[in-house]
Write a protein that holds these residues in place. Structure first.
Motif, PDB file in Angstrom:
ATOM      1  N   VAL A 256       0.835  -1.208   0.000  1.00 12.30           N
ATOM      2  CA  VAL A 256       0.000   0.000   0.000  1.00 12.30           C
ATOM      3  C   VAL A 256       0.864   1.250   0.000  1.00 12.30           C
ATOM      4  N   LEU A 257       1.881   1.284   0.873  1.00 12.08           N
ATOM      5  CA  LEU A 257       2.704   2.486   1.015  1.00 12.08           C
ATOM      6  C   LEU A 257       3.542   2.765  -0.222  1.00 12.08           C
ATOM      7  N   SER A 258       3.772   1.743  -1.049  1.00 10.84           N
ATOM      8  CA  SER A 258       4.488   1.988  -2.311  1.00 10.84           C
ATOM      9  C   SER A 258       3.678   2.860  -3.260  1.00 10.84           C
ATOM     10  N   LYS A 259       2.371   2.981  -3.011  1.00 11.39           N
ATOM     11  CA  LYS A 259       1.500   3.824  -3.833  1.00 11.39           C
ATOM     12  C   LYS A 259       1.260   5.197  -3.210  1.00 11.39           C
ATOM     13  N   VAL A 260       1.941   5.454  -2.079  1.00 10.33           N
ATOM     14  CA  VAL A 260       1.720   6.699  -1.334  1.00 10.33           C
ATOM     15  C   VAL A 260       2.967   7.572  -1.425  1.00 10.33           C
ATOM     16  N   PRO A 261       2.814   8.896  -1.669  1.00  6.35           N
ATOM     17  CA  PRO A 261       3.972   9.802  -1.680  1.00  6.35           C
ATOM     18  C   PRO A 261       4.704   9.784  -0.342  1.00  6.35           C
ATOM     19  N   LYS A 262       5.980  10.038  -0.365  1.00 10.29           N
ATOM     20  CA  LYS A 262       6.805   9.917   0.830  1.00 10.29           C
ATOM     21  C   LYS A 262       6.307  10.790   1.971  1.00 10.29           C
ATOM     22  N   GLN A 263       5.850  11.999   1.683  1.00 13.93           N
ATOM     23  CA  GLN A 263       5.440  12.916   2.748  1.00 13.93           C
ATOM     24  C   GLN A 263       4.139  12.495   3.419  1.00 13.93           C
ATOM     25  N   LYS A 264       3.404  11.550   2.830  1.00 11.67           N
ATOM     26  CA  LYS A 264       2.141  11.112   3.412  1.00 11.67           C
ATOM     27  C   LYS A 264       2.200   9.690   3.973  1.00 11.67           C
ATOM     28  N   ARG A 265       3.362   9.057   3.904  1.00 10.02           N
ATOM     29  CA  ARG A 265       3.457   7.652   4.303  1.00 10.02           C
ATOM     30  C   ARG A 265       3.278   7.452   5.802  1.00 10.02           C
ATOM     31  N   LEU A 267       1.379   9.079   7.935  1.00  9.22           N
ATOM     32  CA  LEU A 267      -0.046   9.115   8.251  1.00  9.22           C
ATOM     33  C   LEU A 267      -0.746   7.870   7.720  1.00  9.22           C
ATOM     34  N   ALA A 268      -0.422   7.463   6.492  1.00 11.35           N
ATOM     35  CA  ALA A 268      -1.054   6.286   5.903  1.00 11.35           C
ATOM     36  C   ALA A 268      -0.704   5.023   6.692  1.00 11.35           C
ATOM     37  N   ALA A 269       0.524   4.944   7.196  1.00 10.58           N
ATOM     38  CA  ALA A 269       0.936   3.780   7.972  1.00 10.58           C
ATOM     39  C   ALA A 269       0.133   3.666   9.261  1.00 10.58           C
ATOM     40  N   LYS A 270      -0.088   4.786   9.938  1.00  9.89           N
ATOM     41  CA  LYS A 270      -0.891   4.763  11.161  1.00  9.89           C
ATOM     42  C   LYS A 270      -2.322   4.340  10.879  1.00  9.89           C
ATOM     43  N   MET A 271      -2.855   4.785   9.751  1.00  6.05           N
ATOM     44  CA  MET A 271      -4.211   4.400   9.378  1.00  6.05           C
ATOM     45  C   MET A 271      -4.313   2.898   9.122  1.00  6.05           C
ATOM     46  N   LEU A 272      -3.303   2.349   8.445  1.00  2.00           N
ATOM     47  CA  LEU A 272      -3.322   0.916   8.143  1.00  2.00           C
ATOM     48  C   LEU A 272      -3.193   0.073   9.407  1.00  2.00           C
ATOM     49  N   LYS A 273      -2.321   0.487  10.316  1.00  2.00           N
ATOM     50  CA  LYS A 273      -2.148  -0.268  11.554  1.00  2.00           C
ATOM     51  C   LYS A 273      -3.418  -0.271  12.395  1.00  2.00           C
ATOM     52  N   ALA A 274      -4.214   0.781  12.274  1.00  2.00           N
ATOM     53  CA  ALA A 274      -5.468   0.840  13.024  1.00  2.00           C
ATOM     54  C   ALA A 274      -6.446  -0.241  12.571  1.00  2.00           C
ATOM     55  N   VAL A 275      -6.329  -0.676  11.309  1.00  2.00           N
ATOM     56  CA  VAL A 275      -7.219  -1.723  10.795  1.00  2.00           C
ATOM     57  C   VAL A 275      -7.025  -3.011  11.585  1.00  2.00           C
ATOM     58  N   GLU A 296      -9.025   7.848  -0.443  1.00  2.00           N
ATOM     59  CA  GLU A 296      -9.612   8.435  -1.651  1.00  2.00           C
ATOM     60  C   GLU A 296      -9.767   9.943  -1.502  1.00  2.00           C
ATOM     61  N   GLU A 297     -10.122  10.387  -0.292  1.00  2.00           N
ATOM     62  CA  GLU A 297     -10.222  11.831  -0.053  1.00  2.00           C
ATOM     63  C   GLU A 297      -8.859  12.510  -0.172  1.00  2.00           C
ATOM     64  N   MET A 298      -7.788  11.751   0.156  1.00  2.54           N
ATOM     65  CA  MET A 298      -6.433  12.285   0.048  1.00  2.54           C
ATOM     66  C   MET A 298      -5.888  12.149  -1.375  1.00  2.54           C
ATOM     67  N   ARG A 299      -6.760  11.764  -2.311  1.00  2.00           N
ATOM     68  CA  ARG A 299      -6.406  11.572  -3.713  1.00  2.00           C
ATOM     69  C   ARG A 299      -5.339  10.493  -3.903  1.00  2.00           C
ATOM     70  N   LEU A 300      -5.454   9.447  -3.107  1.00  2.00           N
ATOM     71  CA  LEU A 300      -4.558   8.301  -3.215  1.00  2.00           C
ATOM     72  C   LEU A 300      -5.387   7.099  -3.663  1.00  2.00           C
ATOM     73  N   LYS A 301      -5.900   7.188  -4.895  1.00  2.00           N
ATOM     74  CA  LYS A 301      -6.821   6.174  -5.384  1.00  2.00           C
ATOM     75  C   LYS A 301      -6.166   4.803  -5.546  1.00  2.00           C
TER      76      LYS A 301
END
Length: 389
Positions: A256-265, A267-275, A296-301
């Protein structure tokens, strides 16, 4: 009047003690050899008896490397009989403990050149690279026996993964895959149940590997944890169709994080761990949907698509006892072994063939399995009975 100062040459003292021990070992072994010769001859040295069976014929020198240093033995020669001693094996030039130490040093990652230097320091006699190779051949025979040993009992949880090493192939250097499997046995201990060579991590390679494990007695598998290798998943459905597949959550995060820009990783990692921090599969599924919408709201489709399509494969662990969840949802148990394999094989570089690569990996795994790693209880498997009830 000042007190006299006594100085001690510590290095000289150690050297004298080492020489004293070496000389004692040498004299003791020579005395034992003389006793054996006297028993075989039927007379003491220079003795005259009517019932003697052989005659002494001087001695020959023989060197033996021991943990106390190299000693020179005076082995008796006989006329009328062959002198065979029980003190040391015929043709042996090193004490067994020395050979075991050399093999152990090699299997724990010490280079051949370093072994030569260490043997010179410890035992006063260097060990050639050829000797190390000969000792390793002896060790590899026991390694191969351990690798193909029968498996008994049930292994409810299995971890699988593959690691690539460089080897010579038809005049060029290519990657060769080594597949490794760990099982949690009925006592709750981890056990390395298999490792085998596979040119690629294809479905055929994984199927052959799993059939080999099954043929050796692997049974009672309820869940297999691994990364999402299509070949492995397809082979698992054919060989162990009753087992559930758990996709490693760490590998899932990386995808998942390979599809996320470095500056947003972060935040995205914390969201994934919450799952995977929820108390039930329903709560985890609801959280995954929430994370997907947020991405999707963060434009990370693309990242949202990977989460939506793959999160269910990462929740298989929720069907098993709660106290098992943390350790069963990742492949961390086998990743530690992979680091040990890479550390040991990095010193070799490129292997001449696949067999040498497999043998070194198996030797390293055998060494780890026989240490504290395989003796600590990993899970309380009895909790599975409560879930069934």
């Amino acid at each position: 009047m000042s007190n006299a100062i006594v100085s001690v040459d510590e290095e000289s003292l150690k050297g004298d003690l080492r020489e004293l021990v070496r000389k004692t070992v040498q004299d003791t072994i020579n005395a034992l050899l003389e006793e054996e010769a006297s028993e075989m001859v039927g007379a003491e040295r220079h003795g005259r008896t009517a019932g003697r069976e052989a005659y002494r014929s001087s001695h020959y020198k023989r060197r033996l490397v021991t943990t106390s240093g190299e000693v020179v033995l005076d082995v008796p020669k006989l006329r009328g009989a062959t002198f065979q001693t029980a003190v040391i094996e015929r043709y042996r030039r090193r004490e067994t403990s020395v050979e075991e130490a050399i093999i152990e040093m090699y299997l724990t990652g010490v280079s051949t050149r370093r072994i030569e230097d260490v043997s010179e320091i410890l035992w006063g006699s260097s060990v050639s690279a050829g000797t190390v190779s000969n000792l390793n051949e002896k060790a590899y025979a026991s390694v191969e026996e351990w690798r193909g040993r029968p498996l008994s009992g049930e292994y409810p949880y299995v971890f699988v993964d593959g690691i690539y090493l460089k080897r010579s192939w038809g005049g060029s250097y290519e990657n060769v895959g080594v597949m490794v499997a760990i099982g949690v046995n009925a006592d709750g201990n981890r056990e390395i149940i298999g490792c085998a060579e596979g040119f690629t991590e294809s479905k055929d390679s994984w199927k052959e590997f799993l059939l080999w494990l099954k043929g050796r007695g692997l049974a009672g598998v309820r869940m297999v944890t691994g990364d999402k290798c299509q070949g492995m998943v397809g082979a698992l459905e054919e060989v162990f169709h009753q087992a559930k597949f758990q996709r490693c959550t760490v590998h899932f995060y990386r995808n998942v994080l390979s599809k996320v820009p470095k500056q947003k990783r972060a935040l995205a990692a914390k969201m994934l761990k919450a799952v995977h921090a929820q108390e039930s599969p329903e709560a985890s599924a609801a959280k995954a949907e929430e994370v997907t919408s947020k991405l999707e709201e963060m434009r990370l489709k693309e990242a949202a698509r990977v989460v939506r399509e793959g999160f269910l494969e990462t929740l298989t662990y929720t069907r098993f006892p709660l106290r098992h969840w943390t350790r069963m949802r990742t492949n961390n148990a086998i990743e530690r072994l992979n680091r040990e394999i890479r550390r040991r094989t990095r010193a070799v570089g490129t292997f001449p063939d696949g067999h040498s690569a497999l043998m070194l990996v198996a030797a390293r795994l055998k060494y780890i399995a026989e240490c504290e790693w395989g003796k600590r209880r990993y899970l309380d498997v009895s909790l599975l009975e409560e879930v069934e009830a």
